[in-house]
Write a protein that holds these residues in place. Structure first.
Motif, PDB file in Angstrom:
ATOM      1  N   GLY A   3       0.843  -1.199   0.000  1.00 45.97           N
ATOM      2  CA  GLY A   3       0.000   0.000   0.000  1.00 45.97           C
ATOM      3  C   GLY A   3       0.874   1.242   0.000  1.00 45.97           C
ATOM      4  O   GLY A   3       1.946   1.273   0.613  1.00 45.97           O
ATOM      5  N   MET A  24      -5.212   0.728   5.082  1.00 48.00           N
ATOM      6  CA  MET A  24      -4.896  -0.256   4.027  1.00 48.00           C
ATOM      7  C   MET A  24      -4.357  -1.556   4.611  1.00 48.00           C
ATOM      8  O   MET A  24      -3.936  -2.432   3.864  1.00 48.00           O
ATOM      9  CB  MET A  24      -3.846   0.330   3.073  1.00 48.00           C
ATOM     10  CG  MET A  24      -4.386   1.467   2.236  1.00 48.00           C
ATOM     11  SD  MET A  24      -3.195   1.991   0.990  1.00 48.00           S
ATOM     12  CE  MET A  24      -1.995   2.831   1.993  1.00 48.00           C
ATOM     13  N   ARG A  27      -5.032  -5.074   3.225  1.00 47.42           N
ATOM     14  CA  ARG A  27      -4.516  -5.597   1.963  1.00 47.42           C
ATOM     15  C   ARG A  27      -3.495  -6.709   2.165  1.00 47.42           C
ATOM     16  O   ARG A  27      -3.207  -7.457   1.242  1.00 47.42           O
ATOM     17  CB  ARG A  27      -3.843  -4.464   1.172  1.00 47.42           C
ATOM     18  CG  ARG A  27      -4.791  -3.401   0.701  1.00 47.42           C
ATOM     19  CD  ARG A  27      -4.035  -2.197   0.198  1.00 47.42           C
ATOM     20  NE  ARG A  27      -3.267  -2.508  -0.980  1.00 47.42           N
ATOM     21  CZ  ARG A  27      -3.631  -2.218  -2.216  1.00 47.42           C
ATOM     22  NH1 ARG A  27      -4.772  -1.610  -2.433  1.00 47.42           N
ATOM     23  NH2 ARG A  27      -2.875  -2.523  -3.239  1.00 47.42           N
ATOM     24  N   SER A 195      -2.518   4.295  -3.061  1.00 51.01           N
ATOM     25  CA  SER A 195      -2.744   3.162  -3.952  1.00 51.01           C
ATOM     26  C   SER A 195      -4.181   2.686  -3.809  1.00 51.01           C
ATOM     27  O   SER A 195      -4.671   1.937  -4.639  1.00 51.01           O
ATOM     28  CB  SER A 195      -1.788   2.025  -3.604  1.00 51.01           C
ATOM     29  OG  SER A 195      -1.900   1.730  -2.234  1.00 51.01           O
ATOM     30  N   ASP A 196      -4.842   3.111  -2.766  1.00 53.10           N
ATOM     31  CA  ASP A 196      -6.147   2.568  -2.441  1.00 53.10           C
ATOM     32  C   ASP A 196      -6.995   3.707  -1.891  1.00 53.10           C
ATOM     33  O   ASP A 196      -6.582   4.402  -0.970  1.00 53.10           O
ATOM     34  CB  ASP A 196      -5.914   1.494  -1.371  1.00 53.10           C
ATOM     35  CG  ASP A 196      -7.151   0.741  -1.024  1.00 53.10           C
ATOM     36  OD1 ASP A 196      -8.226   1.358  -1.019  1.00 53.10           O
ATOM     37  OD2 ASP A 196      -7.031  -0.458  -0.733  1.00 53.10           O
ATOM     38  N   SER A 352     -11.496  -6.177  -6.931  1.00 46.35           N
ATOM     39  CA  SER A 352     -10.593  -5.023  -6.798  1.00 46.35           C
ATOM     40  C   SER A 352     -10.389  -4.297  -8.125  1.00 46.35           C
ATOM     41  O   SER A 352     -10.095  -3.110  -8.142  1.00 46.35           O
ATOM     42  CB  SER A 352      -9.234  -5.499  -6.303  1.00 46.35           C
ATOM     43  OG  SER A 352      -8.658  -6.380  -7.268  1.00 46.35           O
ATOM     44  N   SER A 381     -11.020   1.433 -11.169  1.00 46.99           N
ATOM     45  CA  SER A 381      -9.887   0.503 -11.097  1.00 46.99           C
ATOM     46  C   SER A 381      -9.386   0.210 -12.516  1.00 46.99           C
ATOM     47  O   SER A 381     -10.065   0.477 -13.509  1.00 46.99           O
ATOM     48  CB  SER A 381     -10.305  -0.785 -10.392  1.00 46.99           C
ATOM     49  OG  SER A 381     -11.428  -1.338 -11.034  1.00 46.99           O
TER      50      SER A 381
END
Ligand code: G6P
Length: 612
Positions: A3, A24, A27, A195-196, A352, A381
């Protein structure tokens, strides 16, 4: 998997970075680190193996690093073991450049060797450190960080999302992306990279999803995006409408438990907006009746649970469409010379939207001329953006590594597309179409009905949690559902478990059944119930203990033979797995709980697998 978070603003960066990393955690990771640039202490980096708590303790909740700009990372080891040195951020030899990286640099050995020949000393075993050292090399050459980043990106091969800070640039973060997700978040007097999206949801919903080959420069007041030639771009913003609370545990013991209970609502969100006037209306996809008629072959490509969702939907679609549907593991599809042409409809299923194998398989399908549809949960995404069409499942953020609502909304979304195509093609009788659609809309209530008395599942989990090997058996849709039920169990409880088509038992597996073996017999598919019962008798005769899952109306018959029975409400037979999976998820959950497992973050697993 790994992440990334980055912050530039007017407040202390470190606590914001630590909090972003915490969002995160789900993950999957094995070490973490942060780098902060401040006016007093310059560039400061701290990292630690293990859970984020270790990093938080080490930095005194971030108080040890001061400054309004920084980057953070949670690492899931690929190159080099999980330890403090291999953790990110990586710092270049002269101590000026710090960098976090997601992805894999494929030509790192070659670059490393070249840099070592120039006298550069490496400290870690990672591919990521090579990027930091290469950046320093180019920065020394040209004196501009953005130019150095451009040169570096032209040299490296592979996948990357990068967050970079430099001691000489006290106000800026540089970000770059190729084949690994990276989001730019716009705040007030502060900006973010992540990243998320869950990492920055508390701060902003105004984002840009970076495209491959783009570079961004962030300061507290601006974000500028460039292409790989450093030409400025005018990128469109997106608004994230996920509820920040949806990514919080909200009093539940585990995210997985919360997400299992959220399934009725999630399915409602997937289905309701797409049914109008008794028909499935898919405004989101541009597929025409003309194209539908030309479809000669259908592929569903996916990994993990999404692949098992495809296995269920193969039965559903072949019944509805009378067209062949092949479900192929994305990691196999890309290398199997798939038979794709312009009349091939390829559906990439991914919660995802970032699973690397699914992404690569999708690209292969497009390269061969197929028409592609993505069924994804995460808006914006990579897979969603690359497919010709996308149907979002709208399940909201899913945090537990083992999917539940992600999977069940994939089923619902694919049921909708199946009905939609059947309608276009006229391959299903109106009465049957109406019956399925009515039941699809009723699924959330029926699921809720089961969830009101799931204690019996909890009880059976406490009775059977100490088995070392468990078999799931079923026929047709029950077999497909068993694959997912078995995966759930092994993922989170670490019990060896396999799912078999009941008819195959006597061709091998039955030799593994011995007195006391637990067999989870699935008998929810009414047309084959009698056959399912025969298989229960077969395993009972070899001494197996049978926990059966069936429908409420078949419960009594099942009770005559099985040792324990869980029943679920009846629905249309094509939709029965959507209900049947819920007790299997809860069984896995409670077994894992009894065994003291780390349910939301099972060992060795990651939420989205962004490496091959
Ligand atoms: C990982 C997750 C699984 C998921 C699979 C595919 O293995 O742990 O829960 O089913 O990836 O993920 P996707 O995001 O493509 O559906």
């Amino acid at each position: 998997m790994c992440g990334i978070i980055g912050f530039v603003g007017r407040q202390e960066a470190a606590p914001i970075l630590l909090d972003g990393l915490a969002q995160m955690e789900y993950r999957g990771y094995d070490s973490a680190g942060i780098a902060v640039r401040g006016p007093e202490k310059g560039l400061q980096v701290m990292k630690s193996k293990g859970r984020l708590q270790a990093l938080s303790d080490l930095t005194h909740q971030g108080a040890d690093l001061t400054g309004p700009l920084g980057i953070g990372h949670t690492r899931w080891a690929t190159h080099g073991e999980p330890n403090d040195v291999n953790a990110h951020p990586h710092v270049s030899e002269n101590g000026k450049i710090a960098l976090v990286h997601n992805g894999i640099i494929e030509n790192y050995l070659e670059i490393k060797e070249q840099l070592m020949n120039h006298g550069v000393t490496f400290t870690s075993d990672t591919d990521s450190e090579v990027v930091a050292q290469l950046l320093e090399y180019h920065y020394n050459e040209c004196g501009s960080m953005t130019e150095a980043v451009g040169r570096c990106l032209r040299r490296i091969e592979g996948a990357y999302a990068l967050g970079i800070i430099c001691a000489d640039y006290p106000n800026a973060i540089i970000a770059a992306r190729k084949d690994a997700p990276l989001i730019l978040g716009f705040g007030e007097n502060e900006n973010f990279i992540a990243s998320d999206v869950t990492a920055i949801l508390k701060h902003t919903r105004d984002v840009i999803y970076m495209n491959d080959g783009e570079i961004a420069v962030l300061t507290a007041d601006s974000i500028d995006v460039f292409d790989d030639e450093l030409t400025p771009l005018n990128r469109e913003h997106s608004y994230v409408d996920w509820d920040a609370e949806a990514a919080e545990k909200g009093g539940y013991p585990h995210f997985m438990f919360k997400e299992i209970l959220e399934q009725p609502e999630a399915i409602r969100k997937t289905v309701s907006p797409r049914v109008r006037g008794g028909r499935v209306v898919l405004d989101d996809i541009a597929l025409t009746a003309d194209y539908a008629r030309r479809i000669s072959r259908i592929y569903m490509i996916a990994c993990g649970s999404a692949y098992y969702a495809g296995m269920v939907e193969k039965y559903v679609w072949e019944t509805l469409l009378r067209r062949p549907v092949e479900v192929v593991l994305a990691s196999e599809f890309r290398y199997c010379q798939p038979l794709v042409d312009e009349n091939t409809f390829v559906i990439a299923i991914s919660q995802s939207g970032e699973t690397l194998d699914t992404m690569a398989a999708l690209r292969e399908a497009k390269r061969l001329g197929g028409r592609t549809l993505a069924v994804c949960n995460v808006v914006g995404s990579s897979i969603a953006r690359e497919a010709d069409d996308v149907l979002y499942t709208w399940a909201g953020p899913e945090i537990a590594v083992a999917t539940s609502k992600g999977y069940s909304t994939q089923l619902a979304a694919l049921d909708l597309v199946g009905l939609y195509l059947a309608d276009l093609l006229g391959t299903v009788e109106k009465a049957e179409y109406d019956a399925i659609l009515t039941e699809l809309q009723a699924l959330p209530d029926k699921m809720q009905q089961y969830l009101e008395h799931y204690e019996e599942t909890q009880y059976y989990a406490s009775r059977y949690f100490n088995h070392n090997s468990i078999f799931f058996i079923g026929r047709n849709l029950d077999f497909a559902m068993g694959l997912e039920g078995s995966l759930k169990l092994k993922e989170i409880s670490y019990i060896h478990s396999e799912a078999y088509a009941s008819g195959e038992l006597k061709h091998g597996t039955i030799s593994l059944i011995e007195p006391g073996t637990l067999v989870v017999a699935l008998g929810t598919h009414a047309p084959l119930f009698d056959k399912a019962m025969s298989n229960v008798v077969e395993v009972k005769a070899r001494g197996a203990t049978v926990l059966a899952v069936t429908t409420d109306s078949l419960r009594e018959s099942m009770e005559k033979t099985a040792d324990a029975v869980i029943s679920i409400p009846e629905t249309h037979q094509l939709l029965q797995p959507s209900l049947g999976i819920v007790p299997l998820q809860l069984f896995a959950y409670y077994v894992a709980l009894q065994r003291g497992c780390d349910i939301d973050k099972p060992r060795n697993l990651a939420k989205s697998v962004t490496v091959e």
